[in-house]
Scaffold this active site. Sequence first.
Site, PDB file in Angstrom:
ATOM      1  NE  ARG A 130      -2.088  -1.338   3.583  1.00  9.03           N
ATOM      2  CZ  ARG A 130      -2.383  -0.984   4.819  1.00  9.03           C
ATOM      3  NH1 ARG A 130      -3.474  -0.280   5.070  1.00  9.03           N
ATOM      4  NH2 ARG A 130      -1.610  -1.328   5.832  1.00  9.03           N
ATOM      5  CG  LEU A 164      -1.096   5.523  -4.588  1.00 11.11           C
ATOM      6  CD1 LEU A 164      -0.091   6.493  -5.189  1.00 11.11           C
ATOM      7  CD2 LEU A 164      -2.084   5.054  -5.652  1.00 11.11           C
ATOM      8  CD  GLU A 211     -18.033   0.262  14.077  1.00  8.21           C
ATOM      9  OE1 GLU A 211     -17.299   0.007  13.105  1.00  8.21           O
ATOM     10  OE2 GLU A 211     -19.236   0.569  13.944  1.00  8.21           O
ATOM     11  CD  GLU A 248     -20.497  -2.776  -3.637  1.00  7.01           C
ATOM     12  OE1 GLU A 248     -19.815  -3.783  -3.452  1.00  7.01           O
ATOM     13  OE2 GLU A 248     -20.409  -1.746  -2.947  1.00  7.01           O
ATOM     14  CG  HIS A 287     -15.868   9.585   2.177  1.00  9.69           C
ATOM     15  ND1 HIS A 287     -17.190   9.480   2.539  1.00  9.69           N
ATOM     16  CD2 HIS A 287     -15.363   8.327   2.223  1.00  9.69           C
ATOM     17  CE1 HIS A 287     -17.472   8.207   2.771  1.00  9.69           C
ATOM     18  NE2 HIS A 287     -16.386   7.496   2.595  1.00  9.69           N
TER      19      HIS A 287
END
Length: 764
Positions: free
Chosen positions: A15, A17, A489, A610, A699
């Site tokens: 990962r 990037l 969480e 989706e 986001h």
Amino acid sequence: MLKHNLGYPRIGIQRELKKACEAYWSNKINSEELFQVGKKIRKENWKIQEMANLDLIPCNDFSFYDHVLDMSFLLGSIPDSYLSVPIENNIDLYFSMARGFQENGLDIKAMEMTKWFNTNYHYIVPEFNKNQKFYIFSKKIFEELEELKKILKSVKKIKPVLIGPVSYLFLGKEKDKYFHRMDLIENIVPVYIEIIKNLKNKGVDWIQLDEPILVLDMSEKEKQAFTYAYKKISKSEKNILLTSYFDGILENISLLRDIPIKSLHIDLVEDSKQLERVLNFVKESKIILSLGIINGRNIWKNNYTHSVNKIEKTIESIGYDRVMIAPNCSLLHVPINIEYERFIHEDIKNIMSFAQQKIYELNDLECIIKGNTDILLNNFSLLEKSSKSSIFHDKKIKEKIKKIKNEDIQRENTFNIRQIKQKEKFNLPLFPTTTIGSFPQTKEIRSLRNKFRKKELNKEEYDQKIQCLIVDVIKKQEEIDLDVLVHGEFERSDMVEYFSDKLNGILSTENGWVQSYGSRCVKPPVIYGDVSRTGDMTIDWICFAQKKTKKLVKGMLTGPVTILQWSFVREDQPIYHTSYQIAWSIREEVLSLEKYGIQIIQIDEPALREGLPLKKKNWKHYLNWAIQSFRLSSSGVKDETQIHTHMCYSEFNDIIEHIADLDADVITMETSRSKMELLKAFSVFSYPNEIGPGVYDIHSPRIPTVEEIFDLIEKASKKLPIQNIWVNPDCGLKTRKWEEVLKSLKNMTEAAKIARMKLSNRPS
């Protein structure tokens, strides 16, 4: 016969990037260092594909954030608001479109984001004005071409990749009224022709234009735009590889009749039945047919017997020289290399294949076609052995699912009755506030989980530290004055992976990372066998949190359809059988939470839309089992127990009635980036249950103001009964920083309080 690939994963095996982008956003590295990471990943990807002896290697499939955003950048489709962003170079402008910009007095929201067809990949939605002009703005595609030429020493093996003009327009949205984005086809095609000419002048023989719109139910306007575009493009360049994927193209194949393209790529994984009719269509032409026969969306080894049959049938029909083989779609959707997995059971690992292995499967198929039967026999033997292994099958679970009854998928009473009981019991204010579930997963929290995994912390030490984090997050939520709290969480690395670790028949990988959006990567679990619950999965943490506050704490679970859609699923039984198995396991956990006194339980289903088939003719079957799966998981509780669900970043307008059929007491949804556009559907349909339209975009790092959040609440109150409206962010807060989260949530609760004062007299 040529071997080629449509696209390769761009995140890097570790990962790299993701880490580089986040370091750049935090000002820990400069743009040159970021670009060097990108260059290194591209070189490694190209070398892997060269070593696999591919005849054509894609370029321009790399992206620092999203390939659709890259197209907007290439075509100069940049909304005016972003042009005011102070930049050192174009990468800052690029990232501001994806993430928003809030600095130096400027406050610009991120562009809308939604799901890429029926995958879990998210793209940045292009925005179009009525008189939109296009021009070559970014030089990325040309720079990467020159970069790859130096590595391959031959331009003849390079295949630049572009999203085709019709699909690009389709993926966007109109910002002005009274025009259709397909009306822009005459403006955009000349720029495509200019790009193609520039690429041809640099020596390339093949150019891949992706037109996944061909597998959809195209409107007449879209069909006209397609015909116009490719008649114009083919006049100047015929060496086009036109690609379709994610389904079959038979409904739209007539559009290709008078278009002299060089090659057509079809997806034989999602629709193998289309081959015969496509062969009849191309037989008398000179078109080369590219067969998408390696599954680019799942991680199981290719069945060479099935693939060879398709290849041989095609060769017999049109000849060896007119055949290409490839994965059915970009390998963006699968992890990079299975060899980095050390702890998967041998019987399972032996039948798994990641991106690098899939490239080599193309080589195997070519060798078989040339007469190497040993490879074919070895593949057959391996798959046959796995089909009989006891590790994949549990008769007891299969029998349990066969016995599901109608009463198992029905709540005891209708929502109207349940709502009265729940309001009396909870006594929440108007516009109750809550979050979607997760709170920031800091470096320290990830390190804590990693130490526990490596046994550097024992269970008692780990539990104590998680408990301290829960106590802290409960306190923070109380100080913010949220009405319904969550436990944060902190024990969960991922909303699906966490449950996969606690269910039989599912495994988690070490390095099976896949890009979800931007720097967000996930490790989809692998559902290899029959699924069952071994014991309580969430009880301890959620009950501990509830004991630390007098306010209500939600139980947080992931729904069966989302676990299914965000996993790599076994292919040896109908997918809905697997869904019902997961649903029954979640049902058992829901009933356990209720038994231990948890009164609100959220079962997240962000992947429901989706999974919807791309063609409407196939919707009914999918929606039937998907909705039944959710109801099976949620319907065993008493009327007083409130069931929430959450959905995000998909277009829900066309299935709104089916969402109502879920019969969740409360649904929370993403609406902030689209400025509450989704509420039109909920108001026209008169959605009967309670709803929390997301009032700020998690986001993006920008902090929404009290005023803009109140404005969204007010918009919602004009469309929905105010007694049914909840106030919440549009998604979980896991990826954000605490500083952003606390300020944003404080503004959200303040806006809700203002709404209670100003809007409480509005008619219900």
